[in-house]
Motif scaffolding. Structure first.
Motif, PDB file in Angstrom:
ATOM      1  N   ARG A  73       1.008  -1.120  -0.083  1.00  0.00           N
ATOM      2  CA  ARG A  73       0.100   0.099   0.388  1.00  0.00           C
ATOM      3  C   ARG A  73       0.712   1.378  -0.162  1.00  0.00           C
ATOM      4  NH1 ARG A  73      -3.434  -2.432  -1.421  1.00  0.00           N
ATOM      5  NH2 ARG A  73      -5.284  -2.864  -0.798  1.00  0.00           N
ATOM      6  N   GLY A  74       1.757   1.269   1.145  1.00  0.00           N
ATOM      7  CA  GLY A  74       2.685   2.628   0.630  1.00  0.00           C
ATOM      8  C   GLY A  74       3.984   2.703  -0.310  1.00  0.00           C
ATOM      9  N   SER A  75       4.358   1.906  -1.356  1.00  0.00           N
ATOM     10  CA  SER A  75       4.942   1.859  -2.044  1.00  0.00           C
ATOM     11  C   SER A  75       4.881   1.765  -3.390  1.00  0.00           C
ATOM     12  CB  SER A  75       6.341   0.738  -1.768  1.00  0.00           C
ATOM     13  OG  SER A  75       5.108  -0.817  -2.516  1.00  0.00           O
ATOM     14  N   ARG A  76       3.488   1.092  -3.443  1.00  0.00           N
ATOM     15  CA  ARG A  76       2.221   0.974  -4.790  1.00  0.00           C
ATOM     16  C   ARG A  76       3.252   1.079  -5.454  1.00  0.00           C
ATOM     17  NH1 ARG A  76      -3.340   1.852  -3.842  1.00  0.00           N
ATOM     18  NH2 ARG A  76      -2.671   2.579  -6.157  1.00  0.00           N
ATOM     19  N   PRO A  77       3.640  -0.638  -5.938  1.00  0.00           N
ATOM     20  CA  PRO A  77       4.826  -0.238  -6.672  1.00  0.00           C
ATOM     21  C   PRO A  77       4.118  -1.594  -8.549  1.00  0.00           C
ATOM     22  CG  PRO A  77       4.732  -2.274  -5.249  1.00  0.00           C
ATOM     23  CD  PRO A  77       4.413  -1.534  -4.351  1.00  0.00           C
ATOM     24  N   ALA A  78       5.275  -1.091  -8.959  1.00  0.00           N
ATOM     25  CA  ALA A  78       4.240  -1.783 -10.463  1.00  0.00           C
ATOM     26  C   ALA A  78       4.534  -3.080 -10.703  1.00  0.00           C
ATOM     27  CB  ALA A  78       4.708  -0.846 -11.385  1.00  0.00           C
ATOM     28  N   ALA A  79       5.308  -3.395  -9.849  1.00  0.00           N
ATOM     29  CA  ALA A  79       5.641  -4.947 -10.042  1.00  0.00           C
ATOM     30  C   ALA A  79       6.203  -5.540  -8.496  1.00  0.00           C
ATOM     31  CB  ALA A  79       6.503  -5.268 -11.210  1.00  0.00           C
ATOM     32  N   ALA A  80       6.605  -6.587  -8.850  1.00  0.00           N
ATOM     33  CA  ALA A  80       6.626  -7.603  -7.687  1.00  0.00           C
ATOM     34  C   ALA A  80       7.586  -9.110  -8.076  1.00  0.00           C
ATOM     35  CB  ALA A  80       5.417  -8.168  -6.543  1.00  0.00           C
ATOM     36  N   ILE A  81       7.754  -9.584  -7.107  1.00  0.00           N
ATOM     37  CA  ILE A  81       9.226 -10.324  -7.442  1.00  0.00           C
ATOM     38  C   ILE A  81       9.197 -11.351  -6.267  1.00  0.00           C
ATOM     39  CG2 ILE A  81      11.534 -11.797  -7.753  1.00  0.00           C
ATOM     40  CD1 ILE A  81      12.582  -9.011  -9.335  1.00  0.00           C
ATOM     41  N   VAL A  82       8.665 -12.256  -6.221  1.00  0.00           N
ATOM     42  CA  VAL A  82       8.119 -13.317  -5.244  1.00  0.00           C
ATOM     43  C   VAL A  82       9.436 -14.345  -4.752  1.00  0.00           C
ATOM     44  CG1 VAL A  82       6.363 -14.886  -4.869  1.00  0.00           C
ATOM     45  CG2 VAL A  82       5.244 -13.579  -5.980  1.00  0.00           C
ATOM     46  N   GLN A  83       9.943 -14.182  -4.179  1.00  0.00           N
ATOM     47  CA  GLN A  83      10.703 -15.274  -3.438  1.00  0.00           C
ATOM     48  C   GLN A  83      10.225 -16.873  -2.609  1.00  0.00           C
ATOM     49  OE1 GLN A  83      14.341 -15.281  -3.503  1.00  0.00           O
ATOM     50  NE2 GLN A  83      15.183 -15.942  -2.226  1.00  0.00           N
ATOM     51  N   HIS A  84      10.915 -17.949  -2.876  1.00  0.00           N
ATOM     52  CA  HIS A  84       9.405 -18.845  -2.824  1.00  0.00           C
ATOM     53  C   HIS A  84      11.084 -20.097  -2.738  1.00  0.00           C
ATOM     54  CE1 HIS A  84       6.261 -21.999  -2.563  1.00  0.00           C
ATOM     55  NE2 HIS A  84       6.821 -23.105  -3.140  1.00  0.00           N
ATOM     56  N   ALA A  85      11.030 -21.039  -1.703  1.00  0.00           N
ATOM     57  CA  ALA A  85      11.652 -21.952  -0.864  1.00  0.00           C
ATOM     58  C   ALA A  85      10.917 -23.562  -1.449  1.00  0.00           C
ATOM     59  CB  ALA A  85      11.970 -22.135   0.290  1.00  0.00           C
ATOM     60  N   PRO A  86      11.504 -23.721  -2.915  1.00  0.00           N
ATOM     61  CA  PRO A  86       9.789 -25.168  -3.091  1.00  0.00           C
ATOM     62  C   PRO A  86      10.093 -26.602  -1.992  1.00  0.00           C
ATOM     63  CG  PRO A  86      11.825 -23.977  -4.418  1.00  0.00           C
ATOM     64  CD  PRO A  86      12.149 -23.892  -3.920  1.00  0.00           C
ATOM     65  N   ARG A  87      10.930 -26.600  -1.384  1.00  0.00           N
ATOM     66  CA  ARG A  87      11.514 -27.752  -0.564  1.00  0.00           C
ATOM     67  C   ARG A  87      10.925 -27.323   1.100  1.00  0.00           C
ATOM     68  NH1 ARG A  87      14.655 -32.206  -2.238  1.00  0.00           N
ATOM     69  NH2 ARG A  87      13.728 -31.978  -4.271  1.00  0.00           N
ATOM     70  N   THR A 111      11.778 -15.919  -7.543  1.00  0.00           N
ATOM     71  CA  THR A 111      13.480 -16.315  -6.990  1.00  0.00           C
ATOM     72  C   THR A 111      13.431 -17.513  -6.281  1.00  0.00           C
ATOM     73  OG1 THR A 111      13.277 -14.918  -5.355  1.00  0.00           O
ATOM     74  CG2 THR A 111      14.521 -14.040  -7.752  1.00  0.00           C
ATOM     75  N   VAL A 112      14.088 -18.508  -6.738  1.00  0.00           N
ATOM     76  CA  VAL A 112      14.375 -19.697  -5.695  1.00  0.00           C
ATOM     77  C   VAL A 112      15.225 -19.534  -4.188  1.00  0.00           C
ATOM     78  CG1 VAL A 112      14.580 -22.237  -5.781  1.00  0.00           C
ATOM     79  CG2 VAL A 112      13.483 -20.721  -7.766  1.00  0.00           C
ATOM     80  N   ASN A 113      14.777 -20.010  -3.506  1.00  0.00           N
ATOM     81  CA  ASN A 113      15.613 -20.236  -2.216  1.00  0.00           C
ATOM     82  C   ASN A 113      15.707 -21.903  -1.816  1.00  0.00           C
ATOM     83  OD1 ASN A 113      16.448 -21.410   0.795  1.00  0.00           O
ATOM     84  ND2 ASN A 113      15.707 -19.725   1.533  1.00  0.00           N
ATOM     85  N   HIS A 114      17.116 -22.180  -2.204  1.00  0.00           N
ATOM     86  CA  HIS A 114      17.574 -23.356  -2.636  1.00  0.00           C
ATOM     87  C   HIS A 114      17.860 -24.180  -1.417  1.00  0.00           C
ATOM     88  CE1 HIS A 114      21.563 -21.253  -2.877  1.00  0.00           C
ATOM     89  NE2 HIS A 114      21.870 -22.237  -1.485  1.00  0.00           N
ATOM     90  N   GLU A 115      17.295 -23.950   0.099  1.00  0.00           N
ATOM     91  CA  GLU A 115      17.271 -24.569   0.491  1.00  0.00           C
ATOM     92  C   GLU A 115      16.908 -26.232   0.596  1.00  0.00           C
ATOM     93  OE1 GLU A 115      15.212 -22.280   3.837  1.00  0.00           O
ATOM     94  OE2 GLU A 115      13.231 -23.656   3.312  1.00  0.00           O
ATOM     95  N   GLY A 116      17.872 -27.281   1.055  1.00  0.00           N
ATOM     96  CA  GLY A 116      17.120 -28.641   1.108  1.00  0.00           C
ATOM     97  C   GLY A 116      17.530 -28.903  -0.119  1.00  0.00           C
ATOM     98  N   MET A 117      17.879 -28.413  -1.124  1.00  0.00           N
ATOM     99  CA  MET A 117      18.349 -29.210  -2.651  1.00  0.00           C
ATOM    100  C   MET A 117      19.817 -28.691  -2.904  1.00  0.00           C
ATOM    101  SD  MET A 117      15.512 -26.131  -3.497  1.00  0.00           S
ATOM    102  CE  MET A 117      14.521 -27.052  -5.505  1.00  0.00           C
ATOM    103  N   THR A 118      19.365 -30.058  -3.727  1.00  0.00           N
ATOM    104  CA  THR A 118      21.097 -30.264  -4.240  1.00  0.00           C
ATOM    105  C   THR A 118      20.650 -29.570  -6.089  1.00  0.00           C
ATOM    106  OG1 THR A 118      19.912 -31.309  -6.266  1.00  0.00           O
ATOM    107  CG2 THR A 118      20.462 -32.670  -3.886  1.00  0.00           C
ATOM    108  N   GLY A 119      22.130 -29.578  -6.663  1.00  0.00           N
ATOM    109  CA  GLY A 119      22.213 -28.277  -7.730  1.00  0.00           C
ATOM    110  C   GLY A 119      21.049 -28.903  -9.241  1.00  0.00           C
ATOM    111  N   GLU A 120      21.506 -30.109  -9.008  1.00  0.00           N
ATOM    112  CA  GLU A 120      20.200 -30.722 -10.521  1.00  0.00           C
ATOM    113  C   GLU A 120      19.347 -30.311  -9.800  1.00  0.00           C
ATOM    114  OE1 GLU A 120      19.669 -34.658 -12.827  1.00  0.00           O
ATOM    115  OE2 GLU A 120      20.224 -34.569 -11.350  1.00  0.00           O
ATOM    116  N   GLU A 121      18.574 -30.277  -8.928  1.00  0.00           N
ATOM    117  CA  GLU A 121      16.953 -29.932  -8.134  1.00  0.00           C
ATOM    118  C   GLU A 121      17.237 -28.408  -7.988  1.00  0.00           C
ATOM    119  OE1 GLU A 121      16.863 -33.991  -5.184  1.00  0.00           O
ATOM    120  OE2 GLU A 121      17.889 -32.011  -4.673  1.00  0.00           O
ATOM    121  N   ILE A 122      17.807 -27.447  -7.860  1.00  0.00           N
ATOM    122  CA  ILE A 122      17.544 -26.204  -8.151  1.00  0.00           C
ATOM    123  C   ILE A 122      17.455 -26.064  -9.609  1.00  0.00           C
ATOM    124  CG2 ILE A 122      18.249 -24.216  -7.497  1.00  0.00           C
ATOM    125  CD1 ILE A 122      19.870 -25.570  -5.852  1.00  0.00           C
TER     126      ILE A 122
END
Length: 282
Positions: A163-177, A211-222
């Motif tokens: 609400r305060g920054s009124r961004p035009a876009a967002a990037i979402v960080q997620h940890a698949p594991r 964007t991916v948080n790679h906790e618990g993941m191997t290089g191939e899994e990333i």
């Protein structure tokens, strides 16, 4: 005791806790004797100096990009910092607006510790910091650090940021594991799809990448996770820590073609980082 010893030897303390060491008589006495300073980063300014939402954000012409996430402690600040650095390295003038105590401790010029404020002023303080960054730096793009998650039951800060920054876009960080919320082991993680839908429904903002948080993941899994996200959501995805920073920049330039033109015309990187004083951080 360690911190009192540090103060007695003239070492400054930067305190990120909710408990203010500047209110502790023993710490204050030690700092006076040695000439050291105590900075309580989460201490809000007096009420009369705080800002409510004013609408000045609508005068900010630089695009704002919020780095949000599906949980707390998932890497939003790291991604926001790396993105800001990478954009500057490509010749764009990017500035980071922090919304938590760590970014401020690390030397961020613009920011506010939202979780220490009276809620009535949270949106206005975010707006004020973004406006200050725009007027003070004349940036091409402003990156806004996210906090918690919009879906998180314990943290409302993402709502204030949107609400305060009124961004035009967002990037979402997620940890698949990650299966459950970091601080609440009985609450399942939201899905990436549900978080993106919530963000876009709550605010007039478009999610432009993941964007991916790679906790618990191997290089191939990333790599597999990045490919799966791009295929499912038709969005660019990357791991900011194991992939080249150009992937983060390209994510932004794809969404904002006019920034790509400016980047290609720039011959030297813009610099907005600031020196930090040595200190003890709690």
């Amino acid at each position: 005791m360690v911190f009192l010893d540090g103060l007695s030897q003239g070492m400054n303390i930067v305190n990120g806790l909710h408990e203010f060491l500047g209110d502790d008589a023993e710490f204050v006495a030690a700092s006076i004797l040695s000439g050291a300073t105590i900075t309580d980063v989460r201490r809000p300014r007096p009420i009369e100096q705080l800002h409510q939402f004013s609408g000045r954000i609508f005068d900010v012409t630089a695009p704002r990009i919020a780095v949000l996430g599906t949980d707390g402690a998932i890497g939003k600040r790291t991604t926001a910092t790396l993105l800001t650095q990478a954009l500057n390295a490509r010749g764009l003038r990017a500035v980071l607006v922090g919304t938590g105590q760590t970014t401020i401790i690390q030397g961020g010029r613009y920011g506010v510790a939202l979780d220490a404020l009276v809620p009535q002023y949270c949106t206005g303080e975010v707006e004020n910091q973004v406006v200050a960054a725009f007027e003070g730096e004349n940036p091409d793009v402003i990156i806004v650090e996210g906090q918690g998650a919009l879906s998180h039951p314990a943290y409302l800060t993402s709502a204030y940021i949107l609400r305060g920054s009124r961004p035009a876009a967002a990037i979402v960080q997620h940890a698949p594991r990650r299966v459950v919320l970091g601080d609440f082991p009985t609450i399942p993680m939201p899905t990436l799809a549900s978080e993106i839908a919530l963000i876009e429904a709550f605010s007039d903002v478009e999610v432009i990448g993941v964007t991916v948080n790679h906790e618990g993941m191997t290089g191939e899994e990333i790599g597999d996770a990045i490919d799966a996200i791009e295929q499912e959501f038709d969005l660019p995805a990357t791991d900011p820590l194991t992939r080249a920073p150009e992937a983060l920049v390209d994510m932004v330039l794809l969404a904002f073609p006019h920034l790509a033109a400016r980047a290609s015309l720039s011959s030297t990187p813009a610099v907005t980082s600031h020196d930090m004083q040595a200190s003890v951080t709690l």
